[in-house]
Design a protein around this motif. Structure first.
Motif, short mmCIF file in Angstrom:
data_model
loop_
_atom_site.label_atom_id
_atom_site.label_comp_id
_atom_site.label_asym_id
_atom_site.label_seq_id
_atom_site.Cartn_x
_atom_site.Cartn_y
_atom_site.Cartn_z
N VAL B 100 -57.50 9.23 25.77
CA VAL B 100 -56.02 8.37 26.13
C VAL B 100 -55.94 7.09 25.25
O VAL B 100 -56.89 6.89 24.48
N THR B 101 -54.75 6.76 24.95
CA THR B 101 -54.43 5.74 23.94
C THR B 101 -53.40 4.65 24.76
O THR B 101 -52.61 5.31 25.39
N PHE B 102 -53.93 3.42 24.97
CA PHE B 102 -53.24 2.56 25.60
C PHE B 102 -52.52 1.52 24.65
O PHE B 102 -53.37 1.06 23.67
N ARG B 103 -51.26 1.32 24.40
CA ARG B 103 -50.56 0.50 23.86
C ARG B 103 -50.32 -0.71 24.33
O ARG B 103 -49.72 -0.94 25.62
N LEU B 104 -50.87 -1.95 24.00
CA LEU B 104 -50.57 -3.14 24.57
C LEU B 104 -49.67 -4.33 23.62
O LEU B 104 -49.71 -3.73 22.58
N GLY B 105 -49.74 -5.41 24.00
CA GLY B 105 -49.20 -6.51 23.22
C GLY B 105 -49.42 -7.81 23.74
O GLY B 105 -50.22 -7.88 24.82
N PRO B 106 -49.07 -8.80 23.31
CA PRO B 106 -49.23 -10.20 23.69
C PRO B 106 -48.71 -10.31 25.41
O PRO B 106 -49.18 -11.04 25.80
N ARG B 107 -47.75 -9.49 25.58
CA ARG B 107 -47.33 -9.63 26.89
C ARG B 107 -48.29 -9.03 28.00
O ARG B 107 -47.84 -9.29 29.09
N ALA B 108 -48.99 -8.44 27.39
CA ALA B 108 -50.40 -7.90 28.60
C ALA B 108 -51.19 -9.09 29.07
O ALA B 108 -51.74 -8.74 30.07
N GLY B 109 -51.47 -10.14 28.30
CA GLY B 109 -52.21 -11.54 28.82
C GLY B 109 -53.66 -11.26 28.73
O GLY B 109 -54.16 -12.25 28.16
N ARG B 110 -54.07 -10.06 29.10
CA ARG B 110 -55.39 -9.85 28.65
C ARG B 110 -55.79 -8.40 28.34
O ARG B 110 -55.11 -7.55 28.68
N ALA B 111 -56.50 -8.14 27.40
CA ALA B 111 -56.85 -6.72 27.09
C ALA B 111 -57.92 -6.04 27.76
O ALA B 111 -59.04 -5.96 27.63
N ARG B 112 -57.71 -5.51 28.99
CA ARG B 112 -58.36 -4.80 29.78
C ARG B 112 -57.81 -3.94 30.75
O ARG B 112 -56.69 -4.23 31.31
N VAL B 113 -58.24 -2.59 30.52
CA VAL B 113 -57.40 -1.42 31.19
C VAL B 113 -58.41 -0.67 31.85
O VAL B 113 -59.48 -0.48 31.40
N SER B 114 -58.00 0.02 32.99
CA SER B 114 -58.90 0.73 33.76
C SER B 114 -58.34 1.96 33.98
O SER B 114 -56.97 2.14 34.19
N THR B 115 -58.96 3.15 33.83
CA THR B 115 -58.27 4.61 34.44
C THR B 115 -59.50 5.53 34.63
O THR B 115 -60.55 4.74 35.22
N ARG B 116 -59.21 6.70 35.25
CA ARG B 116 -60.26 7.73 35.64
C ARG B 116 -60.29 9.04 34.70
O ARG B 116 -59.11 9.46 34.35
N ILE B 117 -61.26 9.19 34.11
CA ILE B 117 -61.16 10.00 33.22
C ILE B 117 -62.08 11.41 33.53
O ILE B 117 -62.90 11.41 34.53
N ARG B 118 -61.99 12.49 32.78
CA ARG B 118 -62.78 13.73 33.12
C ARG B 118 -63.87 13.84 31.75
O ARG B 118 -63.50 13.55 30.81
N LEU B 119 -65.03 14.26 32.44
CA LEU B 119 -65.85 14.50 31.22
C LEU B 119 -66.43 15.92 31.64
O LEU B 119 -67.02 16.29 32.62
N ALA B 120 -66.60 16.71 30.46
CA ALA B 120 -67.03 18.38 30.64
C ALA B 120 -68.58 18.10 30.76
O ALA B 120 -69.00 19.24 30.67
#
Lengths: 106, 154
Positions: B100-120
């Motif tokens: 995945v690629t997350f695109r953020l900017g100064p409007r995000a406030g803090r650079a912290r993102v969570s998601t759920r991924i698949r691992l083979a």
């Protein structure tokens, strides 16, 4: 058709960092699995998720098949002004879903 | 030796056979660490990637590779002058190295993102933070997966 869950605080103080949680129901078929007859199951994923705050993009995610089914994201944004947060998912086979949430900033 | 193969000779022969087997095996169905490096190069170009500033949180042991919680954060003031532009996640052994690629900017406030991924597979996951000054920072996390994604039904 698509079921989306959005969690945005109703109110926030100006300048506060708010946490946003989003979930959308989608199988995220990878395109690498095979059916019981051995035929490859074609890929069907959500490719892009965009969040806009009063029309300005604040967060974007580009997804690949390695994102688990029912894509779930937690991210943050600064509460700048009262208004609408719009969420849009687009994907394979013409998939498109939109949700909105309103926030009051004081 | 009485003309019989000693245990040592047998083991040496078996090891040689295995080595040969490894040479003639066909291309695996999953990506390789080299492919992950290539995919990373495609994003960062020739810029150096430094370890640090990025924090990648993954469970050390995952029972189900179909949904593995992932949280990635980057140390940054998140001001218009200095912020995180993007966070990229890669795996070594999934069919495709990109996650995945997350695109953020100064409007995000803090650079912290969570998601759920698949691992083979049991493997190492890499996160790369792209900053507004053009620098790249990385972190890795190893995950042991008991039930692999992609093969079994979710």
């Amino acid at each position: 058709m698509a079921n989306a869950l959005i969690n945005v605080p109703d109110r926030a103080r100006r300048g506060e960092i708010i946490e946003i949680k989003t979930l959308i129901s989608h199988p995220m078929e990878t395109g690498y699995r095979r059916s019981q007859l051995g035929a490859r199951i074609p890929r069907d994923i959500v490719r892009l998720f965009v969040c806009t705050y009063n029309g300005t993009e604040v967060f974007r995610a580009e997804l690949h098949p390695a994102i688990a089914a029912n894509p779930f994201f937690v991210f943050s944004t600064v509460a700048t002004e009262s208004g609408t947060l719009a969420f849009q998912w687009t994907g394979d086979n013409g998939f498109s879903a939109t949700e909105t949430a309103t926030i009051t900033v004081d | 030796m009485n003309g019989e193969t000693s245990r040592r000779e047998f083991l040496a022969g078996a090891a040689a056979g295995l080595g040969l087997g490894a040479i003639i095996t066909v291309r695996p169905a999953h990506a390789t660490p080299q492919e992950m490096q290539e995919a990373i190069r495609k994003i960062v170009g020739s810029a150096p990637v430094t370890k640090g500033r990025v924090k990648l949180e993954l469970p050390p042991l995952s029972e189900n590779g179909n949904t593995v919680p992932l949280t990635v954060s980057v140390e940054s003031a998140m001001t218009p002058a200095e912020h995180v532009r993007a966070i990229h996640v890669f795996t070594e052994l999934n069919p495709q190295p990109e996650v995945v690629t997350f695109r953020l900017g100064p409007r995000a406030g803090r650079a912290r993102v969570s998601t759920r991924i698949r691992l083979a597979n049991t493997q190492t996951v890499t996160a790369i933070g792209e900053l507004s000054d053009g620098s790249f920072w990385s972190a890795t996390a190893a995950v042991v997966v008991t039930l692999a994604a992609c093969l079994e039904d979710a």
